[in-house]
Design a protein around this motif. Sequence first.
Motif, PDB file in Angstrom:
ATOM      1  N   ARG A  55       0.814  -1.210   0.000  1.00 60.65           N
ATOM      2  CA  ARG A  55       0.000   0.000   0.000  1.00 60.65           C
ATOM      3  C   ARG A  55       0.858   1.274   0.000  1.00 60.65           C
ATOM      4  NH1 ARG A  55      -3.522  -3.506  -0.549  1.00 60.65           N
ATOM      5  NH2 ARG A  55      -5.653  -3.359   0.235  1.00 60.65           N
ATOM      6  N   PRO A  56       1.636   1.495  -1.049  1.00 60.13           N
ATOM      7  CA  PRO A  56       2.489   2.687  -1.093  1.00 60.13           C
ATOM      8  C   PRO A  56       1.670   3.949  -1.321  1.00 60.13           C
ATOM      9  CG  PRO A  56       2.529   1.604  -3.209  1.00 60.13           C
ATOM     10  CD  PRO A  56       1.718   0.715  -2.304  1.00 60.13           C
ATOM     11  N   ASP A  57       2.276   5.089  -1.021  1.00 60.84           N
ATOM     12  CA  ASP A  57       1.660   6.367  -1.359  1.00 60.84           C
ATOM     13  C   ASP A  57       1.973   6.733  -2.807  1.00 60.84           C
ATOM     14  OD1 ASP A  57       0.707   7.028   1.357  1.00 60.84           O
ATOM     15  OD2 ASP A  57       2.835   7.176   1.827  1.00 60.84           O
ATOM     16  N   VAL A  58       3.200   6.402  -3.230  1.00 60.39           N
ATOM     17  CA  VAL A  58       3.664   6.734  -4.571  1.00 60.39           C
ATOM     18  C   VAL A  58       4.355   5.525  -5.192  1.00 60.39           C
ATOM     19  CG1 VAL A  58       5.211   8.197  -5.942  1.00 60.39           C
ATOM     20  CG2 VAL A  58       4.005   9.169  -3.986  1.00 60.39           C
ATOM     21  N   VAL A  59       4.069   5.256  -6.449  1.00 61.57           N
ATOM     22  CA  VAL A  59       4.770   4.232  -7.222  1.00 61.57           C
ATOM     23  C   VAL A  59       5.627   4.940  -8.267  1.00 61.57           C
ATOM     24  CG1 VAL A  59       4.581   2.230  -8.741  1.00 61.57           C
ATOM     25  CG2 VAL A  59       2.882   2.580  -6.925  1.00 61.57           C
ATOM     26  N   LEU A  60       6.944   4.691  -8.243  1.00 61.27           N
ATOM     27  CA  LEU A  60       7.817   5.160  -9.320  1.00 61.27           C
ATOM     28  C   LEU A  60       7.806   4.076 -10.383  1.00 61.27           C
ATOM     29  CD1 LEU A  60      10.960   6.750  -7.616  1.00 61.27           C
ATOM     30  CD2 LEU A  60       9.016   7.883  -8.676  1.00 61.27           C
ATOM     31  N   MET A  61       7.159   4.343 -11.507  1.00 62.09           N
ATOM     32  CA  MET A  61       6.843   3.309 -12.491  1.00 62.09           C
ATOM     33  C   MET A  61       7.587   3.514 -13.810  1.00 62.09           C
ATOM     34  SD  MET A  61       4.725   0.639 -13.059  1.00 62.09           S
ATOM     35  CE  MET A  61       3.211   0.822 -12.084  1.00 62.09           C
ATOM     36  N   ASP A  62       8.407   2.534 -14.176  1.00 65.29           N
ATOM     37  CA  ASP A  62       9.037   2.546 -15.498  1.00 65.29           C
ATOM     38  C   ASP A  62       7.975   2.151 -16.521  1.00 65.29           C
ATOM     39  OD1 ASP A  62      11.002   2.704 -17.436  1.00 65.29           O
ATOM     40  OD2 ASP A  62      11.697   0.656 -17.126  1.00 65.29           O
ATOM     41  N   ALA A  73       0.264  -1.764 -16.045  1.00 66.82           N
ATOM     42  CA  ALA A  73       0.347  -1.864 -14.581  1.00 66.82           C
ATOM     43  C   ALA A  73      -0.313  -0.664 -13.922  1.00 66.82           C
ATOM     44  CB  ALA A  73       1.808  -1.971 -14.148  1.00 66.82           C
ATOM     45  N   THR A  74      -0.111   0.516 -14.496  1.00 66.83           N
ATOM     46  CA  THR A  74      -0.738   1.728 -13.971  1.00 66.83           C
ATOM     47  C   THR A  74      -2.254   1.600 -14.011  1.00 66.83           C
ATOM     48  OG1 THR A  74       1.109   3.172 -14.577  1.00 66.83           O
ATOM     49  CG2 THR A  74      -1.062   4.201 -14.382  1.00 66.83           C
ATOM     50  N   ALA A  75      -2.784   1.125 -15.131  1.00 70.65           N
ATOM     51  CA  ALA A  75      -4.233   0.961 -15.270  1.00 70.65           C
ATOM     52  C   ALA A  75      -4.775  -0.044 -14.253  1.00 70.65           C
ATOM     53  CB  ALA A  75      -4.567   0.509 -16.687  1.00 70.65           C
ATOM     54  N   ARG A  76      -4.029  -1.138 -14.026  1.00 73.08           N
ATOM     55  CA  ARG A  76      -4.489  -2.155 -13.077  1.00 73.08           C
ATOM     56  C   ARG A  76      -4.490  -1.617 -11.654  1.00 73.08           C
ATOM     57  NH1 ARG A  76      -1.780  -7.940 -15.061  1.00 73.08           N
ATOM     58  NH2 ARG A  76      -2.267  -7.699 -17.287  1.00 73.08           N
ATOM     59  N   ILE A  77      -3.424  -0.900 -11.287  1.00 71.47           N
ATOM     60  CA  ILE A  77      -3.360  -0.342  -9.934  1.00 71.47           C
ATOM     61  C   ILE A  77      -4.457   0.695  -9.742  1.00 71.47           C
ATOM     62  CG2 ILE A  77      -1.970   1.115  -8.393  1.00 71.47           C
ATOM     63  CD1 ILE A  77       0.517  -0.311  -9.524  1.00 71.47           C
ATOM     64  N   ALA A  78      -4.647   1.554 -10.745  1.00 73.42           N
ATOM     65  CA  ALA A  78      -5.655   2.606 -10.638  1.00 73.42           C
ATOM     66  C   ALA A  78      -7.067   2.050 -10.501  1.00 73.42           C
ATOM     67  CB  ALA A  78      -5.576   3.524 -11.853  1.00 73.42           C
ATOM     68  N   SER A  79      -7.297   0.859 -11.020  1.00 68.93           N
ATOM     69  CA  SER A  79      -8.647   0.275 -10.988  1.00 68.93           C
ATOM     70  C   SER A  79      -8.826  -0.776  -9.898  1.00 68.93           C
ATOM     71  CB  SER A  79      -8.971  -0.354 -12.351  1.00 68.93           C
ATOM     72  OG  SER A  79      -8.067  -1.415 -12.646  1.00 68.93           O
ATOM     73  N   THR A  80      -7.800  -0.991  -9.080  1.00 70.22           N
ATOM     74  CA  THR A  80      -7.881  -2.002  -8.025  1.00 70.22           C
ATOM     75  C   THR A  80      -8.498  -1.417  -6.767  1.00 70.22           C
ATOM     76  OG1 THR A  80      -5.961  -3.236  -8.839  1.00 70.22           O
ATOM     77  CG2 THR A  80      -6.558  -3.553  -6.534  1.00 70.22           C
ATOM     78  N   ARG A  81      -9.498  -2.086  -6.260  1.00 68.33           N
ATOM     79  CA  ARG A  81     -10.175  -1.615  -5.052  1.00 68.33           C
ATOM     80  C   ARG A  81      -9.192  -1.617  -3.883  1.00 68.33           C
ATOM     81  NH1 ARG A  81     -15.858  -4.117  -2.659  1.00 68.33           N
ATOM     82  NH2 ARG A  81     -16.167  -2.548  -1.019  1.00 68.33           N
ATOM     83  N   GLY A  82      -9.191  -0.531  -3.139  1.00 69.30           N
ATOM     84  CA  GLY A  82      -8.282  -0.406  -2.007  1.00 69.30           C
ATOM     85  C   GLY A  82      -7.014   0.353  -2.339  1.00 69.30           C
ATOM     86  N   LEU A  83      -6.768   0.580  -3.654  1.00 75.24           N
ATOM     87  CA  LEU A  83      -5.562   1.302  -4.059  1.00 75.24           C
ATOM     88  C   LEU A  83      -5.891   2.683  -4.626  1.00 75.24           C
ATOM     89  CD1 LEU A  83      -3.484  -1.548  -5.779  1.00 75.24           C
ATOM     90  CD2 LEU A  83      -3.432  -0.797  -3.383  1.00 75.24           C
ATOM     91  N   GLU A  84      -7.075   3.174  -4.296  1.00 79.31           N
ATOM     92  CA  GLU A  84      -7.505   4.463  -4.858  1.00 79.31           C
ATOM     93  C   GLU A  84      -6.570   5.610  -4.467  1.00 79.31           C
ATOM     94  OE1 GLU A  84     -11.063   1.780  -4.422  1.00 79.31           O
ATOM     95  OE2 GLU A  84      -9.418   2.418  -3.106  1.00 79.31           O
ATOM     96  N   GLY A  85      -5.945   5.499  -3.324  1.00 80.72           N
ATOM     97  CA  GLY A  85      -5.069   6.570  -2.860  1.00 80.72           C
ATOM     98  C   GLY A  85      -3.647   6.479  -3.355  1.00 80.72           C
ATOM     99  N   VAL A  86      -3.319   5.434  -4.095  1.00 81.07           N
ATOM    100  CA  VAL A  86      -1.958   5.263  -4.603  1.00 81.07           C
ATOM    101  C   VAL A  86      -1.736   6.188  -5.794  1.00 81.07           C
ATOM    102  CG1 VAL A  86      -0.319   3.649  -5.638  1.00 81.07           C
ATOM    103  CG2 VAL A  86      -1.849   2.873  -3.808  1.00 81.07           C
ATOM    104  N   ARG A  87      -0.657   6.956  -5.749  1.00 78.85           N
ATOM    105  CA  ARG A  87      -0.319   7.856  -6.847  1.00 78.85           C
ATOM    106  C   ARG A  87       0.859   7.287  -7.631  1.00 78.85           C
ATOM    107  NH1 ARG A  87      -4.744   9.038  -6.408  1.00 78.85           N
ATOM    108  NH2 ARG A  87      -5.607  10.766  -5.200  1.00 78.85           N
ATOM    109  N   ILE A  88       0.779   7.379  -8.951  1.00 80.91           N
ATOM    110  CA  ILE A  88       1.794   6.764  -9.810  1.00 80.91           C
ATOM    111  C   ILE A  88       2.565   7.841 -10.557  1.00 80.91           C
ATOM    112  CG2 ILE A  88       2.205   5.173 -11.734  1.00 80.91           C
ATOM    113  CD1 ILE A  88      -0.464   3.790 -10.825  1.00 80.91           C
ATOM    114  N   LEU A  89       3.870   7.835 -10.361  1.00 81.82           N
ATOM    115  CA  LEU A  89       4.774   8.761 -11.039  1.00 81.82           C
ATOM    116  C   LEU A  89       5.547   7.960 -12.073  1.00 81.82           C
ATOM    117  CD1 LEU A  89       6.115  11.544 -11.291  1.00 81.82           C
ATOM    118  CD2 LEU A  89       7.657  10.888  -9.432  1.00 81.82           C
ATOM    119  N   VAL A  90       5.240   8.182 -13.341  1.00 76.40           N
ATOM    120  CA  VAL A  90       5.831   7.410 -14.426  1.00 76.40           C
ATOM    121  C   VAL A  90       7.170   8.010 -14.838  1.00 76.40           C
ATOM    122  CG1 VAL A  90       5.535   6.651 -16.816  1.00 76.40           C
ATOM    123  CG2 VAL A  90       3.581   6.640 -15.254  1.00 76.40           C
TER     124      VAL A  90
END
Length: 228
Positions: A55-62, A73-90
């Motif tokens: 349950r990270p706050d930020v994902v540094l995503m290649d 992976a970004t789309a899957r995390i963004a649509s996963t229940r419980g991960l709504e607060g996770v922010r992804i920095l590509v």
Amino acid sequence: MTATPATAPVKVLLVDDEGLVRSGFRMLLDTEDGITVVGEATNGLEAVDEAIRCRPDVVLMDIRMPKVDGIAATARIASTRGLEGVRILVLTTYDTDENVFDALEAGASGFLLKDAGPSELLHAVRVVAAGEALLAPSVTRRLISQVTARRAADRDADARLAVLTERERQVLGLVGRGLSNAEIGAELHLSPATARTHVSHAMAKLGARDRAQLVVIAYETGLVLPGT
């Protein structure tokens, strides 16, 4: 005298198929006060599992990785229940990466080049963790170019914006120009808290996950034009 409670550190998940890159990021982030690395993944499939686990706050995503790439992976995390607060920095090596728009549509909150300096990366993590959008200037130019090209096919712009009040439209336009809540408040003679409320209402009505997606919508609908 009551002591001020300590702020919880920003939890970061590192996702990159190159071990050297992950090690460099970990070394930088773990030595910074207020930021801690809670996990690593070598591909998009692992990234989703690790995001659920830690349950990270930020994902540094290649972006470019084997098995499952960063956009999927970004789309899957963004649509996963419980991960709504996770922010992804590509993160990308290329400032003209054709996947910029797709990553933002998938749910990324920000975009940064891998050759950004340490201070830029630390700033980016904090900005994205705080719920703001962050785009490298060269990536922003690329995004505007792509969105402008696609906007011609978007004939439902008026219908999409019809759900907003006039004030919310004004706020959306300012978000699209990159203004913060405080700057929006100053522009419209509102308090930052009121500006934040209008931003939240616009996000909810438009189905936007975060401010980055509001930026995309502002350009898609023509509410903000290139060069403004």
